[in-house]
Scaffold this active site. Structure first.
Site, PDB file in Angstrom:
ATOM      1  CD  GLU A  13      -2.636  -1.939   0.562  1.00 52.61           C
ATOM      2  OE1 GLU A  13      -2.508  -1.211  -0.691  1.00 52.61           O
ATOM      3  OE2 GLU A  13      -3.053  -2.947   0.622  1.00 52.61           O
ATOM      4  CG  ASP A  52      -2.892  -2.608  -8.064  1.00 52.57           C
ATOM      5  OD1 ASP A  52      -2.176  -2.493  -7.300  1.00 52.57           O
ATOM      6  OD2 ASP A  52      -4.084  -2.390  -7.465  1.00 52.57           O
TER       7      ASP A  52
END
Length: 506
Positions: A190, A329
């Protein structure tokens, strides 16, 4: 070749939480197999194509240890093979179902049949022994720079420093076993950072990591050493990155692209195009590959122009070429955005022709895209760029449970005499604890994305840890061994994990 206008480093972060044996549809193993089929297979195929053309330092590829463990797992490999075969059968069914329908639907069925057949062939020829043998030649050949991370993708700022070190070292060691290279760079889960973490990174042999652009106040043109360490951080350039995907907009929302959310439920295929943001699913138009291909070309050109403009401005501002780091991602490319792999290929081919030096994080350092030191604030790439997604009010119970679990784990390990050798029960307890601490559970709850599943997963692993810890403390060795053996059949990742590394009394 003339001097480049600047450097461009694409970073892809490949991650899913541990899913085998923990549900199937709609969240669970289905999630893994969809991402595998629609993102990991085509992205690796593109990298192999570029490698065969002699390309090197194409991009920086992050693969979390917990994802790598799934892509090498025999159970998951069998499940993936079955899923691909089922995809092919569903495409055949759709072809029959739509044989008298709109020609565009028939084209969708035919394209899905070809894609599923090609994926099945690719999987059977290259992937049956797992991801590691597929990835290793790309790393050995310098096509990609592989970066790693902590074992189960925990939000590191909320970890006890001893647990943080344990998770990081376990993850790096697992990657080294699979690929033959211990990563020097990591994608911090994250992009979570707390001041001082660079000290732990340096001790673990980590030399570079990612933060989000706001942690550097948007000054992302160069890598910077963090604090008093030699560890280097790179910041995501959000002005460029958000052209593709942002919390509010991005290329995948174009009306011509395939709509991710609209299913034909009898076949499980996605036959519609986005059409419009406010258009109801039943009113969306059938997908047309030619329209999507035009959009890919248009968006690739727009992205390259954006990168060139940004680098031109940075060179004028700093008096020397700067760097753009765009990070996403991996699952965006193909899974969430059907046309993503085609766009990725177009961009990677067009950037060098536009005078941009395409490189990796390692290559960027070698090329001199480094400036002075920086003191980073507490940060992440989540909402608000702080920690609220992982420690906000919605997940306070998960945070409290995670803190209590860590304290108990450290106490449990401390009760095992130093003379005792490796303990399979203690190792399984540590494994369950790390799974309970995955950052995914809080993220899914905060974002209300399969929140019930996320809470259940955190609870299940926490309870499994507590059960083993209780049996160990009670001296019930035979029962503990039997239960740990049962649990390892489901949660048997990281076979080299050694809980003794958590000891605090040595």
């Amino acid at each position: 070749m003339s001097r480049p206008v600047g450097g461009f480093a694409l970073v892809l972060h490949s991650h899913l939480p541990w899913l085998p044996h923990h549900g199937t549809w709609p969240v669970g193993e289905e999630w893994l197999y969809q991402a595998w089929a629609h993102s990991y297979l085509p992205v690796v195929d593109l990298l192999r194509l570029l490698a065969d053309e002699g390309r090197r330092d194409v991009l920086t590829l992050g693969v979390t240890p917990v994802l790598a463990a799934q892509l090498d797992d025999p159970y998951a490999l069998r499940g993936m093979h079955d899923w691909l075969g089922n995809w092919n059968l569903r495409a055949q069914y759709a072809a029959v179902r739509w044989q008298n329908s709109d020609a565009r639907l028939r084209d969708v069925a035919a394209a899905e049949y070809r894609a599923s057949a090609a994926a099945l062939t690719e999987f059977e020829e290259r992937w049956l022994h797992g991801f590691s043998p597929v990835l290793r030649p790309l790393v050995d050949g310098g096509v990609v720079e592989l970066i790693g991370g902590p074992a189960t993708h925990p939000f590191q700022p909320l970890l006890d420093p001893r647990v943080r070190e344990f998770a990081l070292r376990a993850g790096l060691a697992d990657t080294a076993l699979r690929i033959g290279h211990r990563p020097v760079g990591i994608w911090a889960p994250e992009c979570g950072y707390a001041p001082g973490m660079e000290t732990g990174y340096a001790a673990a042999g980590v030399g570079r990591f990612l933060v989000d652009g706001p942690a550097l106040h948007g000054d992302t043109a160069f890598a910077r050493t963090v604090g008093d360490s030699d560890v280097v951080c790179f910041g995501r350039d959000l002005d460029v990155t958000y052209r593709v995907w942002s919390p509010k907009a991005g290329y995948p929302g174009d009306p011509a692209y395939r709509d991710f959310h609209t299913y034909d439920h009898p076949s499980g295929l996605k036959p519609s195009r986005v059409t419009g943001r406010q258009v109801e699913p039943q009113d969306k138009k059938p997908y047309e590959a030619a329209l999507a291909a035009d959009a890919v070309e248009r968006h690739a050109r727009d992205f390259v122009d954006t990168v060139v403009r940004r680098l031109t401005d940075l060179r004028a501002l700093h008096g020397r070429p700067g760097l753009v780091v765009a990070a996403y991602d991996t699952e965006l490319y193909g899974h969430w955005w059907h046309e993503g792999p085609a766009w990725l290929e177009a961009v990677l081919r067009a950037l060098p022709d536009a005078g941009v030096e395409v490189t990796t994080l390692r290559g960027a350092i070698e090329a001199g895209y480094v400036a002075g030191r920086v003191d980073l604030p507490a940060s992440s790439w989540g909402s608000g760029k702080d920690w609220r997604v992982w420690d906000g009010a919605q997940v306070a119970d998960l945070v409290d449970a995670g803190a209590a679990l860590q304290r108990d784990l450290l106490d449990l390990v401390g009760t095992i005499p130093a003379a005792v050798g490796r303990d399979a029960v203690l190792d399984q307890a540590a494994r369950e604890a790390l799974l309970a601490l995955s950052s995914d559970w809080a993220f899914m709850v905060t974002k209300d994305s399969a929140a019930d599943y996320a809470r259940r997963r955190a609870k299940v692993h926490g309870e499994r840890y507590a059960e083993l810890a209780s049996l160990l403390r009670a001296g019930a060795r035979d029962r503990a061994w039997a239960r740990a053996t049962e649990l390892r059949d489901e949660d048997g990742l990281f076979g080299n994990l050694d809980a003794r590394a958590l000891r605090t009394n040595e």
